[in-house]
Design a protein around this motif. Structure first.
Motif, PDB file in Angstrom:
ATOM      1  N   ARG A 104      33.676 -22.174 -11.169  1.00  0.00           N
ATOM      2  CA  ARG A 104      34.557 -21.167 -11.366  1.00  0.00           C
ATOM      3  C   ARG A 104      34.556 -20.408  -9.946  1.00  0.00           C
ATOM      4  O   ARG A 104      35.950 -19.980  -9.617  1.00  0.00           O
ATOM      5  CB  ARG A 104      34.174 -20.306 -12.431  1.00  0.00           C
ATOM      6  CG  ARG A 104      35.223 -19.272 -12.445  1.00  0.00           C
ATOM      7  CD  ARG A 104      34.943 -18.228 -13.691  1.00  0.00           C
ATOM      8  NE  ARG A 104      35.001 -18.860 -15.152  1.00  0.00           N
ATOM      9  CZ  ARG A 104      35.766 -18.540 -16.053  1.00  0.00           C
ATOM     10  NH1 ARG A 104      36.390 -17.468 -16.302  1.00  0.00           N
ATOM     11  NH2 ARG A 104      35.619 -19.391 -17.143  1.00  0.00           N
ATOM     12  N   SER A 108      38.380 -20.025  -7.695  1.00  0.00           N
ATOM     13  CA  SER A 108      38.769 -18.911  -7.591  1.00  0.00           C
ATOM     14  C   SER A 108      38.908 -18.826  -5.981  1.00  0.00           C
ATOM     15  O   SER A 108      39.866 -18.087  -5.581  1.00  0.00           O
ATOM     16  CB  SER A 108      37.451 -17.627  -7.762  1.00  0.00           C
ATOM     17  OG  SER A 108      37.935 -16.626  -7.283  1.00  0.00           O
ATOM     18  N   ARG A 159      37.398 -25.543 -18.194  1.00  0.00           N
ATOM     19  CA  ARG A 159      37.317 -24.296 -18.703  1.00  0.00           C
ATOM     20  C   ARG A 159      37.069 -23.256 -17.535  1.00  0.00           C
ATOM     21  O   ARG A 159      37.307 -22.029 -17.825  1.00  0.00           O
ATOM     22  CB  ARG A 159      36.279 -24.198 -19.931  1.00  0.00           C
ATOM     23  CG  ARG A 159      36.778 -24.761 -21.174  1.00  0.00           C
ATOM     24  CD  ARG A 159      35.721 -24.481 -22.285  1.00  0.00           C
ATOM     25  NE  ARG A 159      35.974 -25.116 -23.537  1.00  0.00           N
ATOM     26  CZ  ARG A 159      35.903 -26.307 -23.819  1.00  0.00           C
ATOM     27  NH1 ARG A 159      34.815 -26.901 -23.336  1.00  0.00           N
ATOM     28  NH2 ARG A 159      36.172 -26.943 -24.964  1.00  0.00           N
ATOM     29  N   ASN A 160      36.299 -23.700 -16.601  1.00  0.00           N
ATOM     30  CA  ASN A 160      36.214 -22.853 -15.688  1.00  0.00           C
ATOM     31  C   ASN A 160      37.038 -23.076 -14.245  1.00  0.00           C
ATOM     32  O   ASN A 160      37.086 -21.856 -13.553  1.00  0.00           O
ATOM     33  CB  ASN A 160      34.467 -23.121 -14.882  1.00  0.00           C
ATOM     34  CG  ASN A 160      33.592 -22.666 -16.039  1.00  0.00           C
ATOM     35  OD1 ASN A 160      33.284 -21.730 -16.143  1.00  0.00           O
ATOM     36  ND2 ASN A 160      33.152 -23.681 -16.978  1.00  0.00           N
ATOM     37  N   PRO A 163      40.860 -21.043 -14.911  1.00  0.00           N
ATOM     38  CA  PRO A 163      40.711 -19.598 -14.903  1.00  0.00           C
ATOM     39  C   PRO A 163      40.389 -19.010 -13.525  1.00  0.00           C
ATOM     40  O   PRO A 163      41.180 -18.130 -13.082  1.00  0.00           O
ATOM     41  CB  PRO A 163      39.737 -19.220 -15.909  1.00  0.00           C
ATOM     42  CG  PRO A 163      39.689 -20.263 -16.946  1.00  0.00           C
ATOM     43  CD  PRO A 163      39.816 -21.359 -15.931  1.00  0.00           C
ATOM     44  N   GLN A 166      43.826 -19.812 -11.235  1.00  0.00           N
ATOM     45  CA  GLN A 166      44.905 -18.908 -11.731  1.00  0.00           C
ATOM     46  C   GLN A 166      44.662 -17.593 -11.825  1.00  0.00           C
ATOM     47  O   GLN A 166      45.780 -16.582 -11.620  1.00  0.00           O
ATOM     48  CB  GLN A 166      45.599 -19.404 -13.133  1.00  0.00           C
ATOM     49  CG  GLN A 166      46.176 -20.932 -12.999  1.00  0.00           C
ATOM     50  CD  GLN A 166      46.575 -21.151 -14.238  1.00  0.00           C
ATOM     51  OE1 GLN A 166      47.735 -22.326 -14.282  1.00  0.00           O
ATOM     52  NE2 GLN A 166      46.586 -20.448 -15.501  1.00  0.00           N
ATOM     53  N   ASP A 168      43.335 -14.165 -14.224  1.00  0.00           N
ATOM     54  CA  ASP A 168      42.996 -13.702 -15.671  1.00  0.00           C
ATOM     55  C   ASP A 168      44.134 -13.238 -16.137  1.00  0.00           C
ATOM     56  O   ASP A 168      44.183 -13.045 -17.342  1.00  0.00           O
ATOM     57  CB  ASP A 168      41.928 -12.551 -15.586  1.00  0.00           C
ATOM     58  CG  ASP A 168      42.223 -11.353 -14.590  1.00  0.00           C
ATOM     59  OD1 ASP A 168      43.413 -11.431 -14.231  1.00  0.00           O
ATOM     60  OD2 ASP A 168      41.500 -10.462 -14.542  1.00  0.00           O
ATOM     61  N   LYS A 173      49.808 -14.561 -11.907  1.00  0.00           N
ATOM     62  CA  LYS A 173      48.829 -15.578 -11.810  1.00  0.00           C
ATOM     63  C   LYS A 173      48.367 -15.610 -10.229  1.00  0.00           C
ATOM     64  O   LYS A 173      49.591 -14.974  -9.249  1.00  0.00           O
ATOM     65  CB  LYS A 173      49.050 -16.984 -11.956  1.00  0.00           C
ATOM     66  CG  LYS A 173      49.410 -17.271 -13.339  1.00  0.00           C
ATOM     67  CD  LYS A 173      49.875 -18.463 -13.721  1.00  0.00           C
ATOM     68  CE  LYS A 173      50.174 -19.086 -15.291  1.00  0.00           C
ATOM     69  NZ  LYS A 173      51.208 -18.505 -15.575  1.00  0.00           N
ATOM     70  N   THR A 218      42.736 -22.670 -21.924  1.00  0.00           N
ATOM     71  CA  THR A 218      42.829 -22.025 -20.555  1.00  0.00           C
ATOM     72  C   THR A 218      44.046 -21.634 -20.288  1.00  0.00           C
ATOM     73  O   THR A 218      44.205 -20.602 -19.170  1.00  0.00           O
ATOM     74  CB  THR A 218      42.572 -23.202 -19.374  1.00  0.00           C
ATOM     75  OG1 THR A 218      43.479 -24.149 -19.057  1.00  0.00           O
ATOM     76  CG2 THR A 218      41.335 -23.871 -19.812  1.00  0.00           C
TER      77      THR A 218
END
Length: 757
Positions: A104, A108, A159-160, A163, A166, A168, A173, A218
């Protein structure tokens, strides 16, 4: 009417985007476009409208493990701003960390840097990442782009990653992510025209599972359809995949959810699949099936499609609505909360540290005889020989889909910075047959106290459009290693590359004391490798794939799409492979020793119906519905501080129809820096989906039977329990229609047994 006039009919909300207002603004914009303008904006190099002042836009941007080179991404010349971006390890190496939080964080940073590029005109705002096709066949050239062979690991990665990339807020986005390639794409050989007919079981359990997670769980903005056909219909023309499953079953229905084709895939419907008789017919069936954006040029023939009544203006408008709604979610027209990001947010010290950390965490120890590693000062090596085609590697360490990094630290550069004499000789290339470099390599080794061979495979062996034909080490690399091993010097082999090689010879050679898999570690690869070998950082990666024997390539056709074994076929992945792997999925050694103790297990028996009913308090059941958490204490009883990855597997000798999986990974967690004498606790959550697998119709079913959970590849801890009652379905997969109506003549394709392109 100009673009600003069209949009001004419905001005933006003052504080944040308003879905209702933007829907009206998008409609106003599309109504203002001429038919020709509409068509010109349905391809990746969208023309915009000079008449309206609508800017052009290139949708093709890449970000698999950092902002990557692509038609939409423009790197300037160093040292000017936007001349580089952080280059993280290839996903296959990051996956070996089994560290979801790390994934994640990486995503990010990639999203933030991508948005900074986009805000300043050096890229678009959408990125075609991640690649979530499981690494089914070890010869696949693009396996390096993926999180490995296990669909559960791929789902956890998604799943990590999504997010992180993009952000939250789906309506504001950071960038738009694109999960690719939908579906059952995992082969370069003949990729433009291949057809695969996987069973509904394999579709549900394996090929579609990552995309279900991407869409359902997601909030991904975009999906890319693939080159291949499934059940005789190209995926970019498949009403079953694009409409029944994707949009209706998984609810991919937001105004801003769109489907993009892989590049040239629409043309391939006609040119390679021979599914339609003309190119305009290929464009028609693709648009009608729900492909909103083409990477290519066949959609430029939609005027001819319309004239032949093969598609409608309403279909064009629907596609444009999705595309421009998506651009509103990344502030293309009005800006948003990420609009201030700039070059100061690219390749920050924190991002550079994270790239180093990811390289460290993924490295995996496959052999360590006589505890050669870590190399401490007690070894008193005053000189080291660095030999092999990766010893002085720079861009080689990035793998494919890479951008321009701020720097690339080769192993040679890193090792020269340590307090010892470095003797370097390449010795041989990746795929050399000549031995002319052997003499210099052996001479370097002779005058050194320690020998490190750095080789493996690179993008000349595995890449997009390039599958391997063999699982053996290429060229004469093993010949050189064999000669080095006869010098009776401490010898470490470092294996680079995404796909695994048959390491049998190295594992059996007593002259090779240590073997480390380093994947594609990218910009800080040399530094990360040095620190791991020195023991400044612990090594705790686990293989995210099975290392098959070389004979597997001769035994199994690369075109065989089946996952489960039969009488004449050994199956694929650790879950189904009936042979003996060279190194199993999930394997990885440490510099220390651990002991284990259950802290919390399960009941010895459950009634399926009662269990599921007790879980319904959290809402409708699905494979994501929480069940319980298994806990285990992990104590470091060795001399070195170390991370530890806990892998929890589930198996059953009698639950559900045969064949049954050997075992299935159902939970994992990475513990960090467990010091000598201390312990950590693994919290390993289970869901209802942990105990389910697909039946012949593709429905996920919890079957009664006897089960075992086991910690780690070596079954360090085990616990047995049973499920009683009737089988229970917790998730379904739509059944394909017996026949689909197309607006043009089509030709259903037979399954591929050889390259069709």
């Amino acid at each position: 009417m100009g673009i600003q006039q069209a949009l001004a009919l419905y001005p933006p909300a003052k504080q944040r985007l308003s879905a209702v207002i933007n829907t009206q603004r998008v409609k106003s914009l599309i109504d203002s476009l001429t038919l020709e303008e509409k068509i010109l904006n349905l391809v990746d190099a969208s023309a915009g409208s000079e008449r309206l002042g609508l800017p052009s836009y290139e949708w093709w941007n890449e970000a698999t493990h950092g902002v990557g080179s692509a038609p939409g991404v423009q790197f300037t010349e160093k040292p000017v701003n936007f001349s580089y971006a952080t280059s993280f390890p290839a996903p296959i190496l990051t996956a070996a960390s089994f560290d979801d939080a790390l994934v994640r964080e990486i995503a990010s940073v990639i999203g933030r840097e991508g948005r900074a590029f986009g805000n300043n005109g050096f890229s678009g705002f959408d990125f075609w990442a991640p690649n979530i096709n499981p690494f089914r066949d070890p010869r696949w050239g693009r396996g390096q782009e993926t999180p490995g062979e296990d669909s559960f690991v791929v789902q956890s990665y998604i799943r990590n990653f999504i997010p992180g990339l993009q952000g939250d807020d789906p309506e504001d986005k950071q960038v738009i992510a694109t999960c690719k390639h939908y579906a059952a794409y995992d082969l370069e050989t003949g990729r433009y025209g291949n057809d695969y007919n996987p069973t509904q079981q394999d579709l549900a359990d394996y090929f579609l599972a990552p995309f279900k997670t991407c869409v359902r769980d997601t909030g991904v903005g975009s999906i890319m359809c693939a080159y291949n056909a499934v059940d005789g219909i190209p995926t970019c023309a498949s009403e079953y995949l694009l409409d029944q499953v994707l949009r209706k079953h998984w609810n991919f229905t937001a105004d801003y959810n769109y489907v993009v084709s892989d590049c040239g895939a629409v043309t391939d419907i006609w040119q390679y699949h021979n599914f339609t008789d003309t190119e305009e017919a290929a464009a028609s069936v693709s648009l009608n099936a729900g492909v909103d954006l083409e990477c290519g040029s066949s959609y430029l023939k939609l005027n001819e499609s319309l004239a032949a009544n093969q598609t409608t203006v309403q279909a064009l408008d629907q596609a444009l609505t999705r595309l421009y709604s998506a651009l509103f979610t990344v502030g293309f027209f009005d800006g948003g909360k990420y609009t201030a990001l700039g070059f100061a947010d690219v390749s920050t010290p924190e991002a550079q540290s994270l790239a180093y950390e990811a390289a460290v965490e993924g490295m995996t120890l496959l052999k360590n005889d006589k505890r050669l590693l870590p190399i401490r000062s007690s070894h008193k090596y005053k000189s080291v020989a660095l030999i092999g085609p990766f010893a002085n590697a720079t861009t080689q360490m990035q793998g494919d889909y890479s951008g321009i990094p701020p720097f690339l630290i080769s192993p040679l550069e890193a090792f020269k910075g340590h307090d010892w004499e470095v003797n370097y000789a390449m010795g041989t290339g990746i795929n050399n047959q000549t031995t002319t470099g052997f003499a210099s390599a052996l001479a370097a080794a002779e005058k050194s106290d320690l020998v490190i061979y750095l080789g493996g495979i690179d993008n000349s062996i595995e890449a997009e459009t390039l599958d391997r034909t063999s699982l053996t080490w290429p060229g004469n690399q093993l010949d050189l290693v064999t000669q080095l091993s006869k010098l009776h010097k401490p010898l470490i082999v470092v294996q680079f590359g995404g796909g695994q090689l048959d390491d049998s010879a190295l594992l059996q050679n007593e002259g090779v004391q240590a073997l480390v898999w380093a994947g594609y570690p990218s910009q800080s690869g040399g530094s990360a490798l040095l620190d791991v070998l020195l023991g400044k950082r612990s090594i705790a990666g686990r293989l995210p794939v099975t290392q098959y024997p070389a004979s597997y390539a001769d035994q199994v056709s690369i075109f065989d799409i089946n996952i489960r074994p039969n009488d004449s076929y050994p199956g694929r992945t650790y879950k189904w492979y009936t042979g003996m792997p060279v190194v199993p999925f999930g394997y990885g050694l440490h510099y220390t020793k651990f002991e284990f103790e259950w802290a919390q297990t399960l009941n010895h028996e459950y009634n399926i119906q009662q269990l599921v009913a007790s879980c319904q308090s959290t809402g409708p059941i699905s494979d994501n519905t929480p069940f319980t958490t298994v806990k285990a204490h992990v104590k470091n009883i060795g001399p070195e501080a170390s991370d530890y990855v806990g892998l929890l597997f589930l198996s059953s000798p009698d639950a559900g129809p045969a064949p049954r999986p050997n075992k299935s990974l159902v939970s994992y967690l990475r513990l960090h820096n467990i010091t000598s004498g201390s312990q950590g606790t693994l919290d390993l959550p289970l869901t209802l989906g942990s105990m389910a697998r697909a039946d012949e119709n593709g429905n996920l079913v919890i079957f009664p039977g006897h089960y075992k959970i086991a910690l780690d590849v070596s079954d360090s801890l085990t616990f047995e329990f049973s499920l009683r009652g009737d089988p229970l379905v917790i998730d379904t997969l739509p059944v394909p229609d017996a026949h689909y109506d197309f607006t043009v003549p089509v030709h259903i394709q037979p399954p591929s047994t050889e390259a069709h392109s």
